[in-house]
Design an enzyme around this catalytic site. Sequence first.
Site, PDB file in Angstrom:
ATOM      1  N   SER A 116       0.948  -1.313   0.003  1.00 25.72           N
ATOM      2  CA  SER A 116       0.051  -0.082   0.129  1.00 25.72           C
ATOM      3  C   SER A 116       0.913   1.209  -0.032  1.00 25.72           C
ATOM      4  CB  SER A 116      -0.897  -0.093   1.375  1.00 25.72           C
ATOM      5  OG  SER A 116      -1.536   1.114   1.584  1.00 25.72           O
ATOM      6  N   TYR A 140      -1.733   0.053  10.057  1.00 28.70           N
ATOM      7  CA  TYR A 140      -2.069  -0.612   8.966  1.00 28.70           C
ATOM      8  C   TYR A 140      -1.090  -0.467   7.891  1.00 28.70           C
ATOM      9  CZ  TYR A 140      -4.019  -1.102   4.056  1.00 28.70           C
ATOM     10  OH  TYR A 140      -4.067  -1.706   2.802  1.00 28.70           O
ATOM     11  N   LYS A 144       1.996  -3.416   6.825  1.00 31.19           N
ATOM     12  CA  LYS A 144       2.168  -3.883   5.203  1.00 31.19           C
ATOM     13  C   LYS A 144       3.572  -3.625   5.005  1.00 31.19           C
ATOM     14  CE  LYS A 144      -1.826  -4.470   3.408  1.00 31.19           C
ATOM     15  NZ  LYS A 144      -2.268  -5.705   2.684  1.00 31.19           N
TER      16      LYS A 144
END
Length: 325
Positions: A116, A140, A144
Amino acid sequence: MKILVTGGAGYIGSHTCKLLAQMGYEPITYDNLSTGHKEFVKWGPLIIGDLHDTNKITQILKNYCPTAIIHFAASAYVGESVTDPFKYYWNNVGGTLSLLNGMRKTNINKIVFSSSCATYGVPEVELINESCPQKPVNPYGQSKLMIEQILRDLADKEEIKHICLRYFNAAGADKEGEIGEKHYPETHLIPLAIFSGLGQSALSIFGTDFPTPDGTAVRDYVHVEDLARGHILALEHLLSGGESDFINLGTGKGNSVREVLSTIKELGIHAISHDAPRREGDPASLVADKSKAMRILKWQNEYKNIKQILSTAIAWHQKTTSLTN
Ligand code: UDP
Protein backbone atom coordinates in the site's frame (compact mmCIF):
# COMPACT_ATOMS: atom_id res chain seq x y z
CA MET A 1 -2.18 -22.90 -14.38
CA LYS A 2 -3.55 -22.62 -10.85
CA ILE A 3 -3.02 -19.46 -8.82
CA LEU A 4 -4.02 -19.32 -5.16
CA VAL A 5 -5.64 -15.97 -4.36
CA THR A 6 -5.95 -15.18 -0.66
CA GLY A 7 -8.73 -12.66 -0.13
CA GLY A 8 -10.18 -13.49 -3.54
CA ALA A 9 -13.69 -12.72 -2.25
CA GLY A 10 -12.77 -9.09 -1.58
CA TYR A 11 -12.88 -5.98 -3.74
CA ILE A 12 -9.55 -6.06 -5.58
CA GLY A 13 -9.16 -9.83 -5.13
CA SER A 14 -12.40 -10.66 -6.95
CA HIS A 15 -11.58 -8.36 -9.87
CA THR A 16 -8.19 -10.06 -10.11
CA CYS A 17 -9.80 -13.52 -10.10
CA LYS A 18 -12.09 -12.47 -12.93
CA LEU A 19 -9.17 -11.28 -15.03
CA LEU A 20 -7.07 -14.34 -14.16
CA ALA A 21 -9.85 -16.58 -15.47
CA GLN A 22 -10.23 -14.47 -18.62
CA MET A 23 -6.50 -14.87 -19.23
CA GLY A 24 -6.59 -18.65 -18.91
CA TYR A 25 -5.44 -19.09 -15.29
CA GLU A 26 -7.46 -20.96 -12.66
CA PRO A 27 -7.92 -18.79 -9.54
CA ILE A 28 -8.38 -20.70 -6.29
CA THR A 29 -9.79 -18.35 -3.67
CA TYR A 30 -8.80 -18.81 -0.03
CA ASP A 31 -10.84 -16.45 2.14
CA ASN A 32 -12.33 -16.47 5.63
CA LEU A 33 -15.25 -14.29 4.43
CA SER A 34 -14.76 -11.91 7.37
CA THR A 35 -15.03 -9.00 4.93
CA GLY A 36 -15.23 -10.80 1.57
CA HIS A 37 -18.39 -11.85 -0.27
CA LYS A 38 -19.16 -15.41 -1.28
CA GLU A 39 -21.13 -14.15 -4.29
CA PHE A 40 -17.99 -12.41 -5.64
CA VAL A 41 -16.25 -15.78 -6.12
CA LYS A 42 -17.44 -16.81 -9.58
CA TRP A 43 -14.33 -17.74 -11.50
CA GLY A 44 -12.93 -20.69 -9.56
CA PRO A 45 -13.34 -22.61 -6.33
CA LEU A 46 -13.76 -20.94 -2.94
CA ILE A 47 -12.03 -22.45 0.05
CA ILE A 48 -13.28 -20.91 3.27
CA GLY A 49 -10.34 -20.79 5.62
CA ASP A 50 -8.26 -18.57 7.79
CA LEU A 51 -4.65 -17.69 7.07
CA HIS A 52 -3.75 -18.39 10.68
CA ASP A 53 -4.64 -22.04 10.13
CA THR A 54 -1.22 -23.09 8.86
CA ASN A 55 -2.20 -26.78 8.63
CA LYS A 56 -5.19 -25.97 6.46
CA ILE A 57 -3.40 -23.57 4.14
CA THR A 58 -0.52 -26.05 3.79
CA GLN A 59 -2.96 -28.84 2.94
CA ILE A 60 -4.66 -26.62 0.35
CA LEU A 61 -1.29 -25.77 -1.21
CA LYS A 62 -0.47 -29.50 -1.32
CA ASN A 63 -3.83 -30.39 -2.87
CA TYR A 64 -3.96 -27.69 -5.55
CA CYS A 65 -0.22 -27.18 -6.21
CA PRO A 66 -0.64 -23.57 -7.36
CA THR A 67 2.20 -22.10 -9.39
CA ALA A 68 2.12 -18.88 -7.36
CA ILE A 69 0.16 -16.97 -4.76
CA ILE A 70 -1.52 -13.58 -5.03
CA HIS A 71 -1.97 -12.42 -1.47
CA PHE A 72 -4.72 -9.88 -0.71
CA ALA A 73 -6.20 -11.20 2.54
CA ALA A 74 -5.74 -8.52 5.19
CA SER A 75 -7.51 -6.15 7.52
CA ALA A 76 -7.61 -2.85 5.70
CA TYR A 77 -9.28 -0.05 7.66
CA VAL A 78 -6.75 2.62 8.54
CA GLY A 79 -8.92 4.11 11.32
CA GLU A 80 -9.57 0.72 12.92
CA SER A 81 -5.85 -0.03 12.83
CA VAL A 82 -5.30 2.95 15.11
CA THR A 83 -7.95 1.83 17.62
CA ASP A 84 -7.12 -1.89 17.41
CA PRO A 85 -3.47 -2.23 16.34
CA PHE A 86 -3.14 -5.81 17.59
CA LYS A 87 -5.76 -6.98 15.09
CA TYR A 88 -3.68 -5.48 12.26
CA TYR A 89 -0.39 -7.04 13.30
CA TRP A 90 -2.09 -10.36 14.05
CA ASN A 91 -4.10 -10.59 10.84
CA ASN A 92 -1.70 -8.96 8.43
CA VAL A 93 1.76 -9.86 9.71
CA GLY A 94 0.74 -13.04 11.58
CA GLY A 95 -1.51 -14.25 8.76
CA THR A 96 1.19 -13.66 6.16
CA LEU A 97 3.81 -15.50 8.22
CA SER A 98 1.47 -18.48 8.42
CA LEU A 99 0.96 -18.39 4.64
CA LEU A 100 4.72 -18.11 4.05
CA ASN A 101 5.22 -21.06 6.38
CA GLY A 102 2.83 -23.11 4.22
CA MET A 103 4.61 -21.96 1.05
CA ARG A 104 8.01 -23.00 2.43
CA LYS A 105 6.66 -26.42 3.43
CA THR A 106 5.30 -27.01 -0.06
CA ASN A 107 8.10 -25.35 -2.06
CA ILE A 108 5.87 -22.72 -3.59
CA ASN A 109 8.16 -19.77 -4.04
CA LYS A 110 6.40 -16.95 -5.86
CA ILE A 111 4.08 -14.37 -4.33
CA VAL A 112 2.49 -11.13 -5.48
CA PHE A 113 1.72 -9.13 -2.36
CA SER A 114 -0.86 -6.42 -1.92
CA SER A 115 1.05 -3.62 -0.24
CA SER A 116 0.00 0.00 0.00
CA CYS A 117 0.96 3.63 -0.47
CA ALA A 118 0.16 3.83 3.27
CA THR A 119 3.73 2.54 3.77
CA TYR A 120 5.01 5.97 2.69
CA GLY A 121 3.26 7.85 5.49
CA VAL A 122 3.25 11.59 4.83
CA PRO A 123 5.55 12.09 1.85
CA GLU A 124 7.26 15.37 1.16
CA VAL A 125 7.26 15.08 -2.62
CA GLU A 126 4.57 15.67 -5.21
CA LEU A 127 5.04 12.36 -7.03
CA ILE A 128 5.97 9.39 -4.85
CA ASN A 129 8.47 6.94 -6.28
CA GLU A 130 9.54 3.64 -4.78
CA SER A 131 12.72 5.08 -3.26
CA CYS A 132 10.84 7.61 -1.13
CA PRO A 133 11.31 6.99 2.59
CA GLN A 134 8.71 4.64 4.07
CA LYS A 135 7.48 6.05 7.38
CA PRO A 136 3.92 4.81 7.94
CA VAL A 137 1.75 6.86 10.26
CA ASN A 138 -0.68 4.13 11.29
CA PRO A 139 -0.53 0.42 12.20
CA TYR A 140 -2.15 -0.58 8.89
CA GLY A 141 0.69 0.96 6.87
CA GLN A 142 3.22 -0.33 9.38
CA SER A 143 1.89 -3.90 9.09
CA LYS A 144 2.24 -3.75 5.28
CA LEU A 145 5.78 -2.40 5.59
CA MET A 146 6.72 -5.20 8.00
CA ILE A 147 5.53 -7.76 5.48
CA GLU A 148 7.55 -6.06 2.74
CA GLN A 149 10.60 -6.37 4.99
CA ILE A 150 9.94 -10.07 5.64
CA LEU A 151 9.60 -10.70 1.89
CA ARG A 152 12.79 -8.73 1.18
CA ASP A 153 14.71 -10.90 3.66
CA LEU A 154 13.29 -14.14 2.25
CA ALA A 155 14.16 -13.02 -1.29
CA ASP A 156 17.73 -12.28 -0.18
CA LYS A 157 17.92 -15.89 1.02
CA GLU A 158 16.47 -16.95 -2.35
CA GLU A 159 13.61 -18.70 -0.57
CA ILE A 160 10.64 -16.84 -2.01
CA LYS A 161 10.40 -14.32 -4.85
CA HIS A 162 7.95 -11.48 -4.57
CA ILE A 163 6.49 -8.45 -6.19
CA CYS A 164 5.05 -6.05 -3.62
CA LEU A 165 2.50 -3.76 -5.27
CA ARG A 166 2.02 -0.51 -3.42
CA TYR A 167 -1.33 0.70 -4.55
CA PHE A 168 -2.85 4.08 -4.30
CA ASN A 169 -6.65 4.56 -4.00
CA ALA A 170 -8.52 1.63 -5.55
CA ALA A 171 -11.75 2.85 -7.13
CA GLY A 172 -14.50 1.94 -9.59
CA ALA A 173 -16.07 -1.37 -10.49
CA ASP A 174 -16.01 -4.12 -13.06
CA LYS A 175 -17.25 -2.74 -16.39
CA GLU A 176 -19.75 -5.60 -16.76
CA GLY A 177 -21.20 -4.72 -13.34
CA GLU A 178 -20.74 -8.25 -11.93
CA ILE A 179 -18.65 -7.16 -8.93
CA GLY A 180 -17.74 -3.89 -7.23
CA GLU A 181 -16.90 -2.15 -4.01
CA LYS A 182 -18.86 -3.41 -0.99
CA HIS A 183 -17.50 -2.74 2.48
CA TYR A 184 -19.21 -2.93 5.88
CA PRO A 185 -18.78 -0.39 7.29
CA GLU A 186 -18.07 1.79 4.27
CA THR A 187 -15.50 4.49 4.99
CA HIS A 188 -14.23 5.40 1.51
CA LEU A 189 -14.92 8.67 -0.22
CA ILE A 190 -16.33 7.51 -3.55
CA PRO A 191 -18.96 5.02 -2.30
CA LEU A 192 -20.01 7.37 0.51
CA ALA A 193 -20.41 10.29 -1.92
CA ILE A 194 -22.52 8.11 -4.23
CA PHE A 195 -24.63 6.82 -1.33
CA SER A 196 -25.25 10.41 -0.27
CA GLY A 197 -26.45 11.25 -3.78
CA LEU A 198 -28.70 8.18 -3.70
CA GLY A 199 -30.46 9.52 -0.60
CA GLN A 200 -28.36 8.27 2.28
CA SER A 201 -26.62 10.49 4.83
CA ALA A 202 -24.60 13.59 3.94
CA LEU A 203 -20.89 13.24 3.29
CA SER A 204 -18.36 14.92 5.58
CA ILE A 205 -15.48 16.52 3.70
CA PHE A 206 -12.57 15.76 6.01
CA GLY A 207 -10.34 18.82 5.90
CA THR A 208 -10.70 21.98 3.84
CA ASP A 209 -7.46 23.64 4.92
CA PHE A 210 -4.88 21.37 3.31
CA PRO A 211 -2.10 23.01 1.28
CA THR A 212 -3.73 21.90 -1.99
CA PRO A 213 -5.33 24.04 -4.73
CA ASP A 214 -8.85 23.84 -3.27
CA GLY A 215 -7.92 23.01 0.33
CA THR A 216 -9.21 19.42 0.23
CA ALA A 217 -7.03 16.32 0.19
CA VAL A 218 -5.70 14.94 -3.08
CA ARG A 219 -5.53 11.23 -3.88
CA ASP A 220 -4.52 9.13 -6.87
CA TYR A 221 -7.63 7.09 -7.74
CA VAL A 222 -6.76 4.03 -9.81
CA HIS A 223 -9.38 1.78 -11.37
CA VAL A 224 -9.74 -1.64 -9.78
CA GLU A 225 -9.47 -3.36 -13.20
CA ASP A 226 -6.17 -1.58 -13.81
CA LEU A 227 -5.01 -2.83 -10.41
CA ALA A 228 -6.14 -6.36 -11.28
CA ARG A 229 -4.10 -6.22 -14.51
CA GLY A 230 -1.10 -4.98 -12.53
CA HIS A 231 -1.27 -8.15 -10.41
CA ILE A 232 -1.32 -10.40 -13.43
CA LEU A 233 1.61 -8.57 -15.02
CA ALA A 234 3.49 -8.90 -11.72
CA LEU A 235 2.68 -12.61 -11.64
CA GLU A 236 3.91 -13.05 -15.22
CA HIS A 237 7.07 -11.12 -14.38
CA LEU A 238 7.85 -13.68 -11.66
CA LEU A 239 6.82 -16.65 -13.83
CA SER A 240 9.23 -15.55 -16.54
CA GLY A 241 12.14 -15.41 -14.08
CA GLY A 242 11.95 -11.71 -13.15
CA GLU A 243 13.51 -10.44 -9.95
CA SER A 244 11.74 -9.54 -6.71
CA ASP A 245 10.71 -5.90 -6.56
CA PHE A 246 8.51 -3.19 -5.01
CA ILE A 247 6.29 -1.31 -7.44
CA ASN A 248 3.73 1.50 -7.18
CA LEU A 249 0.38 1.18 -8.93
CA GLY A 250 -1.24 4.57 -9.42
CA THR A 251 -2.18 6.78 -12.34
CA GLY A 252 0.24 9.63 -11.62
CA LYS A 253 -2.68 12.08 -11.46
CA GLY A 254 -4.36 13.32 -8.31
CA ASN A 255 -7.90 14.56 -7.67
CA SER A 256 -9.12 16.47 -4.66
CA VAL A 257 -12.20 15.55 -2.64
CA ARG A 258 -14.05 18.51 -4.16
CA GLU A 259 -13.06 17.43 -7.68
CA VAL A 260 -14.44 13.96 -6.98
CA LEU A 261 -17.71 15.49 -5.78
CA SER A 262 -18.05 17.86 -8.73
CA THR A 263 -17.36 15.04 -11.21
CA ILE A 264 -19.96 12.84 -9.51
CA LYS A 265 -22.37 15.76 -9.92
CA GLU A 266 -21.55 16.04 -13.65
CA LEU A 267 -22.50 12.36 -13.85
CA GLY A 268 -25.93 13.13 -12.39
CA ILE A 269 -25.41 12.27 -8.71
CA HIS A 270 -25.92 15.19 -6.34
CA ALA A 271 -24.09 14.31 -3.15
CA ILE A 272 -24.96 16.36 -0.09
CA SER A 273 -21.80 17.33 1.75
CA HIS A 274 -20.59 19.54 4.57
CA ASP A 275 -17.14 20.66 5.63
CA ALA A 276 -15.62 18.81 8.56
CA PRO A 277 -12.28 18.75 10.38
CA ARG A 278 -9.39 16.71 9.01
CA ARG A 279 -9.40 12.98 9.70
CA GLU A 280 -6.45 11.97 11.87
CA GLY A 281 -3.45 10.75 9.89
CA ASP A 282 -4.69 11.90 6.46
CA PRO A 283 -1.82 13.30 4.34
CA ALA A 284 -2.62 16.31 2.10
CA SER A 285 -1.64 14.57 -1.10
CA LEU A 286 -0.70 11.05 -2.24
CA VAL A 287 0.08 10.66 -5.93
CA ALA A 288 2.16 7.92 -7.52
CA ASP A 289 5.13 8.13 -9.78
CA LYS A 290 4.12 5.22 -12.03
CA SER A 291 7.25 5.07 -14.16
CA LYS A 292 8.61 1.91 -12.52
CA ALA A 293 5.38 -0.01 -13.16
CA MET A 294 5.54 1.11 -16.78
CA ARG A 295 9.18 0.12 -17.11
CA ILE A 296 9.28 -3.21 -15.25
CA LEU A 297 5.75 -4.52 -15.76
CA LYS A 298 4.80 -2.65 -18.96
CA TRP A 299 1.74 -1.58 -16.98
CA GLN A 300 -0.34 1.41 -17.93
CA ASN A 301 -3.67 2.52 -16.52
CA GLU A 302 -6.42 2.15 -19.12
CA TYR A 303 -8.86 4.34 -17.20
CA LYS A 304 -7.32 7.74 -17.81
CA ASN A 305 -9.50 10.08 -15.81
CA ILE A 306 -11.65 10.26 -12.72
CA LYS A 307 -14.86 10.59 -14.73
CA GLN A 308 -14.38 7.20 -16.38
CA ILE A 309 -13.59 5.64 -13.02
CA LEU A 310 -16.55 7.24 -11.27
CA SER A 311 -19.03 6.23 -13.94
CA THR A 312 -18.25 2.53 -13.32
CA ALA A 313 -18.62 3.06 -9.55
CA ILE A 314 -21.96 4.83 -9.99
CA ALA A 315 -23.29 2.08 -12.28
CA TRP A 316 -22.36 -0.54 -9.68
CA HIS A 317 -23.84 1.28 -6.69
CA GLN A 318 -27.03 2.18 -8.57
CA LYS A 319 -27.47 -1.47 -9.48
CA THR A 320 -26.79 -2.83 -5.99
CA THR A 321 -28.81 -0.11 -4.24
CA SER A 322 -31.83 -0.79 -6.44
CA LEU A 323 -31.49 -4.50 -5.67
CA THR A 324 -31.50 -3.93 -1.92
CA ASN A 325 -34.42 -1.42 -1.94
N1 UDP B 1 -12.80 11.50 2.75
C1 UDP B 1 -13.73 12.47 3.08
N2 UDP B 1 -14.93 12.05 3.58
C2 UDP B 1 -15.23 10.74 3.77
C3 UDP B 1 -14.28 9.77 3.43
C4 UDP B 1 -13.06 10.19 2.93
O1 UDP B 1 -13.50 13.67 2.93
O2 UDP B 1 -16.34 10.44 4.27
C5 UDP B 1 -11.50 11.93 2.23
C6 UDP B 1 -10.33 11.41 3.04
O3 UDP B 1 -10.05 12.29 4.11
C7 UDP B 1 -9.21 11.34 2.00
C8 UDP B 1 -9.98 11.03 0.70
O4 UDP B 1 -11.34 11.38 0.94
O5 UDP B 1 -8.60 12.59 1.86
C9 UDP B 1 -9.92 9.56 0.34
O6 UDP B 1 -10.29 8.81 1.48
P1 UDP B 1 -10.59 7.26 1.43
O7 UDP B 1 -11.06 6.85 2.79
O8 UDP B 1 -11.50 6.95 0.29
O9 UDP B 1 -9.20 6.61 1.10
P2 UDP B 1 -7.76 6.76 1.84
O10 UDP B 1 -7.02 7.82 1.07
O11 UDP B 1 -8.01 7.13 3.26
O12 UDP B 1 -7.15 5.41 1.68
